[in-house]
Design a protein around this motif. Structure first.
Motif, PDB file in Angstrom:
ATOM      1  N   HIS A 157       0.850  -1.201   0.000  1.00  0.00           N
ATOM      2  CA  HIS A 157       0.000   0.000   0.000  1.00  0.00           C
ATOM      3  C   HIS A 157       0.884   1.248   0.000  1.00  0.00           C
ATOM      4  O   HIS A 157       0.660   2.200  -0.758  1.00  0.00           O
ATOM      5  N   THR A 158       1.901   1.238   0.848  1.00  0.00           N
ATOM      6  CA  THR A 158       2.838   2.370   0.905  1.00  0.00           C
ATOM      7  C   THR A 158       3.594   2.513  -0.413  1.00  0.00           C
ATOM      8  O   THR A 158       3.803   3.625  -0.910  1.00  0.00           O
ATOM      9  N   MET A 159       4.009   1.384  -0.998  1.00  0.00           N
ATOM     10  CA  MET A 159       4.731   1.418  -2.268  1.00  0.00           C
ATOM     11  C   MET A 159       3.879   2.056  -3.364  1.00  0.00           C
ATOM     12  O   MET A 159       4.363   2.897  -4.130  1.00  0.00           O
ATOM     13  N   LYS A 160       2.616   1.675  -3.418  1.00  0.00           N
ATOM     14  CA  LYS A 160       1.718   2.223  -4.436  1.00  0.00           C
ATOM     15  C   LYS A 160       1.502   3.719  -4.249  1.00  0.00           C
ATOM     16  O   LYS A 160       1.404   4.485  -5.204  1.00  0.00           O
ATOM     17  N   THR A 161       1.472   4.167  -2.990  1.00  0.00           N
ATOM     18  CA  THR A 161       1.155   5.568  -2.694  1.00  0.00           C
ATOM     19  C   THR A 161       2.373   6.478  -2.817  1.00  0.00           C
ATOM     20  O   THR A 161       2.257   7.622  -3.262  1.00  0.00           O
ATOM     21  N   HIS A 162       3.553   5.972  -2.448  1.00  0.00           N
ATOM     22  CA  HIS A 162       4.711   6.853  -2.306  1.00  0.00           C
ATOM     23  C   HIS A 162       5.876   6.499  -3.232  1.00  0.00           C
ATOM     24  O   HIS A 162       7.010   6.917  -2.969  1.00  0.00           O
ATOM     25  N   SER A 163       5.630   5.747  -4.302  1.00  0.00           N
ATOM     26  CA  SER A 163       6.718   5.434  -5.236  1.00  0.00           C
ATOM     27  C   SER A 163       6.203   5.546  -6.661  1.00  0.00           C
ATOM     28  O   SER A 163       5.071   5.960  -6.900  1.00  0.00           O
ATOM     29  N   ASN A 164       7.027   5.130  -7.606  1.00  0.00           N
ATOM     30  CA  ASN A 164       6.651   5.186  -9.015  1.00  0.00           C
ATOM     31  C   ASN A 164       5.924   3.928  -9.493  1.00  0.00           C
ATOM     32  O   ASN A 164       5.668   3.779 -10.678  1.00  0.00           O
TER      33      ASN A 164
ATOM     34  N   TRP B  41      -0.252  -4.123 -12.321  1.00  0.00           N
ATOM     35  CA  TRP B  41       0.794  -3.279 -11.760  1.00  0.00           C
ATOM     36  C   TRP B  41       1.752  -2.841 -12.867  1.00  0.00           C
ATOM     37  O   TRP B  41       2.114  -3.642 -13.733  1.00  0.00           O
ATOM     38  N   THR B  42       2.165  -1.585 -12.834  1.00  0.00           N
ATOM     39  CA  THR B  42       3.196  -1.067 -13.732  1.00  0.00           C
ATOM     40  C   THR B  42       4.390  -0.667 -12.882  1.00  0.00           C
ATOM     41  O   THR B  42       4.266   0.144 -11.961  1.00  0.00           O
TER      42      THR B  42
ATOM     43  N   ARG C 137       7.414  -2.108 -16.873  1.00  0.00           N
ATOM     44  CA  ARG C 137       6.877  -3.437 -17.138  1.00  0.00           C
ATOM     45  C   ARG C 137       5.523  -3.576 -16.452  1.00  0.00           C
ATOM     46  O   ARG C 137       5.290  -2.956 -15.415  1.00  0.00           O
ATOM     47  N   THR C 138       4.650  -4.396 -17.021  1.00  0.00           N
ATOM     48  CA  THR C 138       3.336  -4.600 -16.429  1.00  0.00           C
ATOM     49  C   THR C 138       3.161  -6.057 -16.025  1.00  0.00           C
ATOM     50  O   THR C 138       3.628  -6.972 -16.714  1.00  0.00           O
TER      51      THR C 138
END
Length: 373
Positions: A332-339, A352-353, A358-359
């Motif tokens: 959740h944190t990765m999705k919110t605070h990263s690329n 996910w991208t 890559r997807t």
């Protein structure tokens, strides 16, 4: 070089390592077969001396080599870099309980499935396949493993040791939930949640006083009503683990609290419920049934321990089954605070991208068999 170019290089090195592992397995067995009859039982000693490893280590790599070379298709997939050694050994181990032609059917299915999946996903699929191909073999395998339950102490460095308790998946899930609930109820201090769980487990084992767990200890299990009634051999699905034998699931169900979940007859997926702002208990239960794990690629965190994330940011109307997905706190944190980016697909999958552009799509996990029409 772009991030994707660098990843291609990583993939090439991994494939080369897998090829070398397959070549090593072949070389080990060739050497073993060439040994004199008087020396055949002691080949591991010479290998241990040559490779400067322990006799136990030599035993292990010889055993692995024997298992791999007995399944040429698995060995070929390893040599081609399609699967790594751990996946290859997993497939060999899982299908061992079956007899022909079921063994070859399962082997072909898993080799097709394995290249783009994680070890845990392959194990889960293998166990589901075994249940379908030979339910009695699945029960036998469980009983054999249950007999091996034990507690062992493993010494570590720096004054530490590991206490490993091997027991059934259901008992383990119940024990962890009990420990987890106590740990989460403790006052905030300088300890992490993992440290609190370790301290709680220590206190419970040593008979020391611990707080009462908050709420009822529980596990989540889904299975078709036909299996619950003994009409079919469909396995139960234990949240955070995967398929368990029908008989074990039926035993767990005795005295349990059951709720009906309607499924789509075509896909076997749980149906959608109403829209609200904060996910209702009913919505959370349905999402947990539809997506039993964190929807990040390869993550095995059970959904009932995850956040419910709005994939599209909340706009006042989109707290829906279609927009909500379970994500562990890390992802959740990765999705919110990263690329990293994610999106919900029309077919129910989650895409996910990555920063390398890559997807990857998560897989759907039906809780019932689709209707045969």
């Amino acid at each position: 070089m772009t991030l994707d170019d660098l990843l291609v290089e990583v993939e090439a090195k991994q494939a080369a390592l897998c090829h070398a592992k397959a070549e090593l397995a072949t070389a080990l067995i060739t050497f073993h077969v060439a040994a004199d009859d008087r020396d055949y039982r002691f080949v591991q000693n010479e290998i241990a001396c040559a490779l400067h490893i322990s006799r136990r280590g030599a035993d292990r790599i010889l055993s692995n080599a024997s298992e791999l070379t007995e399944r040429p298709r698995v060995l070929a997939a390893l040599s081609a870099g399609l699967i790594d050694e751990s996946k290859a050994l997993l497939i060999v181990d899982q299908i061992r309980i079956l007899k022909e032609p079921q063994t070859s059917i399962a082997e072909a299915n898993l080799l097709e499935y394995a290249p783009t999946r994680t070890y845990t996903s392959i194990r889960r699929r293998a166990q589901t396949l075994i249940h379908k191909l030979d339910p009695k073999a699945a029960d036998l395998r469980h009983e054999e493993k249950r007999k091996r339950r034990l507690v062992e102490k493993i010494n570590l460095d720096d004054g530490m040791a590991e206490l490993r308790h091997t027991m059934t998946a259901h008992d383990t899930a119940m024990a962890f939930d009990h420990i987890d609930r106590i740990a989460k109820s403790l006052p905030k201090d300088d300890r992490t949640l993992d440290q609190k769980r370790a301290d709680v487990a220590r206190d419970l084992l040593l008979g020391l006083d611990t707080p009462a767990p908050q709420g009822q200890t529980m596990v989540y299990l889904t299975m078709p009503i036909t299996a619950l009634l003994g009409l079919t051999d469909d396995p139960g699905m234990l949240a955070g683990y995967g398929p368990i034998p029908t008989g074990v699931a039926q035993d767990i169900a005795k005295g349990g609290i059951w709720k009906r979940i309607l499924t789509d007859p075509v896909t076997g997926m749980a149906e959608e419920v109403s829209d609200t702002y904060r996910p209702s208990p009913k919505q959370r239960e349905l999402i947990n049934a539809r997506y039993p794990r964190c929807t990040a690629i390869g993550c095995q965190q059970p959904s009932h321990r995850c956040d419910l994330d709005h994939c599209c940011p909340f706009d006042g109307t989109n707290t829906t089954i279609r927009n909500l997905r379970p994500k562990c706190r890390h992802h959740h944190t990765m999705k919110t605070h990263s690329n990293w980016r994610c999106e919900n697909r029309e077919d129910g999958t989650h895409r996910w991208t990555t920063p390398a552009k890559r997807t990857y799509d998560t897989e759907l996990e039906p809780i019932a068999e689709p209707a045969p029409f």
